[in-house]
Design an enzyme around this catalytic site. Sequence first.
Site, PDB file in Angstrom:
ATOM      1  CG  ASP A 216      -0.165   0.048   2.535  1.00 60.63           C
ATOM      2  OD1 ASP A 216       1.046  -0.272   2.524  1.00 60.63           O
ATOM      3  OD2 ASP A 216      -0.760   0.392   3.563  1.00 60.63           O
TER       4      ASP A 216
ATOM      5  CG  ASP B  82       5.707  -2.657  13.378  1.00 60.29           C
ATOM      6  OD1 ASP B  82       5.261  -3.503  14.189  1.00 60.29           O
ATOM      7  OD2 ASP B  82       4.972  -1.847  12.791  1.00 60.29           O
TER       8      ASP B  82
END
Length: 443
Positions: free
Chosen positions: A209, A287
């Site tokens: 994206d 992350d």
Amino acid sequence: MLRKSNVVLWGVVLFVAWNALILLFLWTRPTPDTPGNLTYEVMKLAQDAEDELERQKGLLQQIREYSAIWSRQQKKTVTPAPASPSLSSPSRGRTDPKPAELVIPVLVIACDRSTVRRCLDKLIQYQPSKERFPIVVSQDCGHQETAQVIASYGDAVVHIKQPDLGEIPVPSDHRKFQGYYKISRHYHWALGQVFHVLKYQAAIVVEDDLEVAPDFFEYFQAAFPLLLEDKTLWCVSAWNDNGKEQMVDSRHPETLYRTDFFPGLGWLLLAELWDELEPKWPKAFWDDWMRHPDQRKERACIRPEISRTMTFGRKGVSHGQFFDQHLKFIKLNDHFVPFTELNLTYLTKENFERTFREEVYGAPELRVEELQGNQRQELGAVRVQYSSREAFKAFAKALGAMDDLKAGVPRAGYHGVVTFLYRSRRVYLAPPPDWTGYDPSWS
Ligand SMILES: *[C@@H]1O[C@H](CO)[C@@H](O)[C@H](O)[C@H]1NC(C)=O
């Protein structure tokens, strides 16, 4: 760069010294006295001279090669790669290409969004070379429509598919986080493919994206040598967490910073980092796991003033509200900056810390209310000081900056300092000058 210049200098010194020695040798030879000896001596001399010339030709060739490499790097003003330990140390059969031949693939992490087309179209549009920046699309989720979109690019991209589509057993209170587990499994597999199977030395990771900026490749190419040379860096990211239109200086799209916060969202890593992380890769939330001190180990990333990626996907595991409130406002750089022609040595730890510190703590202090009231405009860049987690959050919020912290590190922060534009003024939201480190309990 110093090392290279030394090599060239030594080459020249050796060359000159060698010639001087030969001349001295020839001049001080005793004169032969018989005619027979003379012919022999002359022939021998001629032979010697010829051998010598051959040797010197080789030497000169080497000097020329070193000079060429050196001046190319001088021009590009980035630190050299051929003699650096990270390139010359053999690592599991990876070849050690010269910088000019270095291949950095872009790994696109895809799942079930057919809008991956937008990501791929931009990558292909700006890709300077298919050989040097191959695109590898790793697809998870087995989504047929997305697979067809990726396949439609033919050999413009390499299409690989994560084979394990099964559900992942998770603790019952984590059932709603199943998506995060799958993402982590996919990253694990895809990075393994890139570094172990395809044996690349480095890779740029993007998600399906993300749309990239025109100088996306130029930026990573220029910053790559910094990552190789400076072991206090562990990534180069295309993302500025505070990169909203009104918060960045659009007159200086070339400005780069160091940040202690791992931004992700278009990031370059070396194979060595994967070797380090892979054995302990987490089952989910990769992350934030990277942002933990156990993984980060006080290393920093390079990040731009203006982001070189933007996210267009609202649909996703983590986005949604975060996208609507924040991500969609991040400005994508639209100006091509010729980064490879710029001098980026200001980003080395020593250089950057010295000048950044001077700028931040040399700036006059101002209160948030004064800033909001647009007072004292004559001051130029100013510093807003915080000494507690609460103060940081309150000031960040008041000035429109991201107020969350991960393992104590604010987004885009360096040594606790977050910088951005507020009402067209440069602001440093900074801890006191005697700051010594992050407090991981600040969240
Ligand atoms: C690059 O910038 C540094 C300062 O950051 C300076 O010392 C160095 O001389 C510059 N190099 C070139 C080739 O201009």
